[in-house]
Design a protein around this motif. Structure first.
Motif, mmCIF file in Angstrom:
data_model
loop_
_atom_site.group_PDB
_atom_site.id
_atom_site.type_symbol
_atom_site.label_atom_id
_atom_site.label_comp_id
_atom_site.label_asym_id
_atom_site.label_seq_id
_atom_site.Cartn_x
_atom_site.Cartn_y
_atom_site.Cartn_z
ATOM 1 N N ASP A 1 -9.279 15.344 -8.470
ATOM 2 C CA ASP A 1 -9.040 15.089 -9.671
ATOM 3 C C ASP A 1 -8.456 13.317 -10.178
ATOM 4 O O ASP A 1 -8.188 13.315 -11.208
ATOM 5 C CB ASP A 1 -7.661 15.894 -9.972
ATOM 6 N N PHE A 2 -8.704 12.560 -9.006
ATOM 7 C CA PHE A 2 -8.320 11.429 -9.167
ATOM 8 C C PHE A 2 -9.439 10.298 -9.278
ATOM 9 O O PHE A 2 -10.085 10.281 -8.153
ATOM 10 C CB PHE A 2 -7.164 10.821 -8.328
ATOM 11 N N GLU A 3 -9.796 9.941 -10.489
ATOM 12 C CA GLU A 3 -11.243 9.172 -10.451
ATOM 13 C C GLU A 3 -10.860 7.664 -10.356
ATOM 14 O O GLU A 3 -11.719 7.298 -9.326
ATOM 15 C CB GLU A 3 -11.818 9.111 -11.929
ATOM 16 N N SER A 4 -9.994 7.185 -10.760
ATOM 17 C CA SER A 4 -9.668 5.599 -10.553
ATOM 18 C C SER A 4 -8.523 5.259 -10.946
ATOM 19 O O SER A 4 -7.553 5.891 -11.662
ATOM 20 C CB SER A 4 -10.735 4.815 -11.224
ATOM 21 N N VAL A 5 -7.902 4.144 -10.380
ATOM 22 C CA VAL A 5 -6.520 3.533 -10.710
ATOM 23 C C VAL A 5 -6.674 3.165 -12.200
ATOM 24 O O VAL A 5 -5.218 3.295 -12.824
ATOM 25 C CB VAL A 5 -6.249 2.372 -9.796
ATOM 26 N N GLU A 6 -7.660 2.519 -12.706
ATOM 27 C CA GLU A 6 -7.438 2.030 -14.113
ATOM 28 C C GLU A 6 -7.242 3.331 -15.026
ATOM 29 O O GLU A 6 -6.689 2.988 -15.750
ATOM 30 C CB GLU A 6 -9.078 1.268 -14.138
ATOM 31 N N ALA A 7 -7.995 4.308 -14.650
ATOM 32 C CA ALA A 7 -7.807 5.590 -15.679
ATOM 33 C C ALA A 7 -6.323 5.886 -15.541
ATOM 34 O O ALA A 7 -5.889 6.465 -16.378
ATOM 35 C CB ALA A 7 -9.003 6.881 -15.357
ATOM 36 N N ALA A 8 -5.835 6.004 -14.519
ATOM 37 C CA ALA A 8 -4.314 6.328 -14.328
ATOM 38 C C ALA A 8 -3.358 5.496 -14.974
ATOM 39 O O ALA A 8 -2.392 5.963 -15.835
ATOM 40 C CB ALA A 8 -4.002 6.379 -12.716
ATOM 41 N N ARG A 9 -3.964 4.389 -15.077
ATOM 42 C CA ARG A 9 -2.958 3.277 -15.461
ATOM 43 C C ARG A 9 -2.923 3.488 -17.370
ATOM 44 O O ARG A 9 -1.885 3.318 -17.985
ATOM 45 C CB ARG A 9 -3.528 1.800 -15.384
ATOM 46 N N ARG A 10 -4.344 3.746 -17.785
ATOM 47 C CA ARG A 10 -4.332 4.216 -19.187
ATOM 48 C C ARG A 10 -3.645 5.468 -19.490
ATOM 49 O O ARG A 10 -2.978 5.407 -20.590
ATOM 50 C CB ARG A 10 -5.938 4.261 -19.613
ATOM 51 N N ALA B 1 2.991 -0.195 -8.257
ATOM 52 C CA ALA B 1 3.272 -0.106 -6.661
ATOM 53 C C ALA B 1 3.206 1.127 -6.132
ATOM 54 O O ALA B 1 2.587 1.469 -4.980
ATOM 55 C CB ALA B 1 4.691 -0.518 -6.708
ATOM 56 N N PHE B 2 3.518 2.147 -7.009
ATOM 57 C CA PHE B 2 3.265 3.583 -6.579
ATOM 58 C C PHE B 2 1.770 3.876 -6.160
ATOM 59 O O PHE B 2 1.685 4.425 -4.967
ATOM 60 C CB PHE B 2 3.926 4.476 -7.413
ATOM 61 N N MET B 3 1.001 3.541 -7.049
ATOM 62 C CA MET B 3 -0.617 4.033 -6.912
ATOM 63 C C MET B 3 -1.106 2.686 -5.719
ATOM 64 O O MET B 3 -1.950 3.584 -5.001
ATOM 65 C CB MET B 3 -1.100 3.498 -8.176
ATOM 66 N N GLU B 4 -0.453 1.604 -5.559
ATOM 67 C CA GLU B 4 -0.908 0.921 -4.500
ATOM 68 C C GLU B 4 -0.771 1.331 -3.070
ATOM 69 O O GLU B 4 -1.351 1.459 -2.263
ATOM 70 C CB GLU B 4 -0.432 -0.519 -4.654
ATOM 71 N N HIS B 5 0.350 1.897 -3.249
ATOM 72 C CA HIS B 5 1.201 2.502 -1.799
ATOM 73 C C HIS B 5 0.180 3.748 -1.578
ATOM 74 O O HIS B 5 -0.064 3.883 -0.273
ATOM 75 C CB HIS B 5 2.541 2.637 -1.945
ATOM 76 N N PHE B 6 0.099 4.639 -2.407
ATOM 77 C CA PHE B 6 -0.613 5.908 -2.080
ATOM 78 C C PHE B 6 -1.957 5.938 -2.494
ATOM 79 O O PHE B 6 -2.681 6.873 -2.700
ATOM 80 C CB PHE B 6 0.309 7.077 -3.004
ATOM 81 N N HIS B 7 -2.687 4.674 -2.347
ATOM 82 C CA HIS B 7 -4.114 4.677 -2.773
ATOM 83 C C HIS B 7 -4.992 5.369 -1.861
ATOM 84 O O HIS B 7 -5.869 6.218 -2.337
ATOM 85 C CB HIS B 7 -4.571 3.076 -2.812
ATOM 86 N N PRO B 8 -4.841 5.427 -0.704
ATOM 87 C CA PRO B 8 -5.566 6.125 0.416
ATOM 88 C C PRO B 8 -5.584 7.798 -0.062
ATOM 89 O O PRO B 8 -6.484 8.269 0.044
ATOM 90 C CB PRO B 8 -5.053 5.946 1.771
ATOM 91 N N ILE B 9 -4.199 8.202 -0.362
ATOM 92 C CA ILE B 9 -4.274 9.717 -0.438
ATOM 93 C C ILE B 9 -4.732 9.898 -1.974
ATOM 94 O O ILE B 9 -5.448 11.022 -2.066
ATOM 95 C CB ILE B 9 -2.676 9.915 -0.552
ATOM 96 N N LEU B 10 -4.768 9.017 -2.900
ATOM 97 C CA LEU B 10 -5.420 9.241 -4.286
ATOM 98 C C LEU B 10 -6.829 9.203 -4.411
ATOM 99 O O LEU B 10 -7.410 9.868 -5.000
ATOM 100 C CB LEU B 10 -4.827 8.084 -5.315
#
Length: 144
Positions: free
Chosen positions: A17-26, A3-12
């Motif tokens: 340093d932020f490549e993808s949401v999947e890499a962040a989940r791993r 939920a945090f990553m979905e909410h802040f997706h535009p900022i991320l």
């Protein structure tokens, strides 16, 4: 975390340093395992501080989690500052002062919320300035 990553997706997306949401989940799963095995004894504030400094894991291992930690640490934990602002506005804009302009209301709110306490206010300067300025001189002995 999802939920945090979905909410802040535009900022991320804008972070270098932020490549993808999947890499962040791993990374989140790896970080959970690492913390539960080796860093469970640390206070959460110390843990986040070490993560941001890069002292947890290998060099560059948790770069996504570092970005997320930085974002989460600047979020306010409560809405008390907003509640204080609304209480101040309710106190300032009463039924007797309902015709205040936005500029005056904003100025009074700034003074109320961020200004010095009333105990430190010296009214002599304000009264002296009011007494000496104006469209006509003030005459205390003369009754209008």
């Amino acid at each position: 975390m999802n939920a945090f990553m979905e909410h802040f997706h535009p900022i991320l997306e804008t972070c270098e340093d932020f490549e993808s949401v999947e890499a962040a989940r791993r990374e989140w799963l790896d970080l959970n395992i690492l913390v539960s095995r080796h860093y469970r004894h640390l206070d959460s504030q110390v843990l986040w501080q070490r993560l941001i400094q890069g002292a947890i894991g290998r060099d560059g291992q948790f770069q996504h989690m570092q970005v997320i930690a930085e974002i989460s640490l600047v979020l306010p934990m409560s809405s008390s500052c907003c509640e204080r602002g609304f209480s101040s506005m309710k106190r300032i804009k009463s039924d007797w002062r309902s015709c205040l302009s936005n500029e005056m209301l904003n100025s009074l709110l700034q003074i109320s919320v961020h200004g010095p306490p009333a105990e430190h206010y010296d009214s002599v300067k304000a009264v002296t300035k009011w007494w000496s300025n104006g469209s006509r001189a003030r005459r205390p002995q003369y009754k209008d």
